[in-house]
Enzyme design. Structure first.
Site, mmCIF file in Angstrom:
data_model
loop_
_atom_site.group_PDB
_atom_site.id
_atom_site.type_symbol
_atom_site.label_atom_id
_atom_site.label_comp_id
_atom_site.label_asym_id
_atom_site.label_seq_id
_atom_site.Cartn_x
_atom_site.Cartn_y
_atom_site.Cartn_z
ATOM 1 N N VAL A 60 31.852 26.866 37.783
ATOM 2 C CA VAL A 60 31.317 26.599 36.449
ATOM 3 C C VAL A 60 32.499 26.645 35.491
ATOM 4 C CG1 VAL A 60 29.746 27.364 34.633
ATOM 5 C CG2 VAL A 60 29.083 27.621 37.035
ATOM 6 N N GLN B 269 36.507 28.498 41.154
ATOM 7 C CA GLN B 269 35.726 28.297 39.936
ATOM 8 C C GLN B 269 34.775 27.124 40.138
ATOM 9 O OE1 GLN B 269 37.987 27.622 36.330
ATOM 10 N NE2 GLN B 269 36.184 27.910 35.035
ATOM 11 N N HIS C 4 34.248 32.652 32.407
ATOM 12 C CA HIS C 4 33.406 33.821 32.611
ATOM 13 C C HIS C 4 34.146 34.809 33.509
ATOM 14 C CE1 HIS C 4 32.475 31.004 35.865
ATOM 15 N NE2 HIS C 4 32.118 32.048 36.613
ATOM 16 N N HIS D 99 33.903 37.976 36.280
ATOM 17 C CA HIS D 99 33.084 38.654 37.277
ATOM 18 C C HIS D 99 33.428 40.135 37.221
ATOM 19 C CE1 HIS D 99 31.860 34.958 39.532
ATOM 20 N NE2 HIS D 99 32.943 34.490 38.925
#
Length: 115
Positions: free
Chosen positions: A96, A94, A100, A102
């Site tokens: 960021v 990770q 989120h 993918h």
């Protein structure tokens, strides 16, 4: 208050990116360094949660929304089959710390990490 993440800056129009899908609470973009023929990112509009564990504990409905958007994107951009990956922590890749997902698709073999 923390600095806006790159994803928040994209959503606010400060960093150019094509938003390919959007719901009330999430949006999707293409990954800039794709690891599969189809590599999309599904991102909550809020940067409140750093990783999927925090998101699952804090807002399971939003997690469900992210997964639903990932499914819709896989149907639109691939054959409907997809791999969904959440990196949690720097040791897992990770980079960021704004949760989120993918969405990876397009001829992925079992045992591959991305294509």
């Amino acid at each position: 208050m923390s600095e806006p993440s790159i994803f928040t800056r994209i959503l606010q129009g400060e960093i150019p990116a094509e938003i390919i899908a959007e719901t009330e609470n999430a949006f999707a973009i293409r990954d800039i360094a794709p690891q599969a023929p189809v590599h999309l990112l599904v991102i909550p509009k809020s940067q409140e949660y750093r990783n999927v564990v925090e998101l699952a504990a804090g807002d399971p409905g939003l997690l469900t929304e992210l997964i639903g958007l990932a499914n819709t994107l896989a149907a639109e951009h691939a054959d409907g089959d997809f791999r969904l990956v959440f990196n949690t922590g720097a040791g897992a890749g990770q980079t960021v710390f704004h949760v989120h997902a993918h969405v990876l698709a397009g001829g992925l073999a079992e045992g591959s990490l991305g294509g």
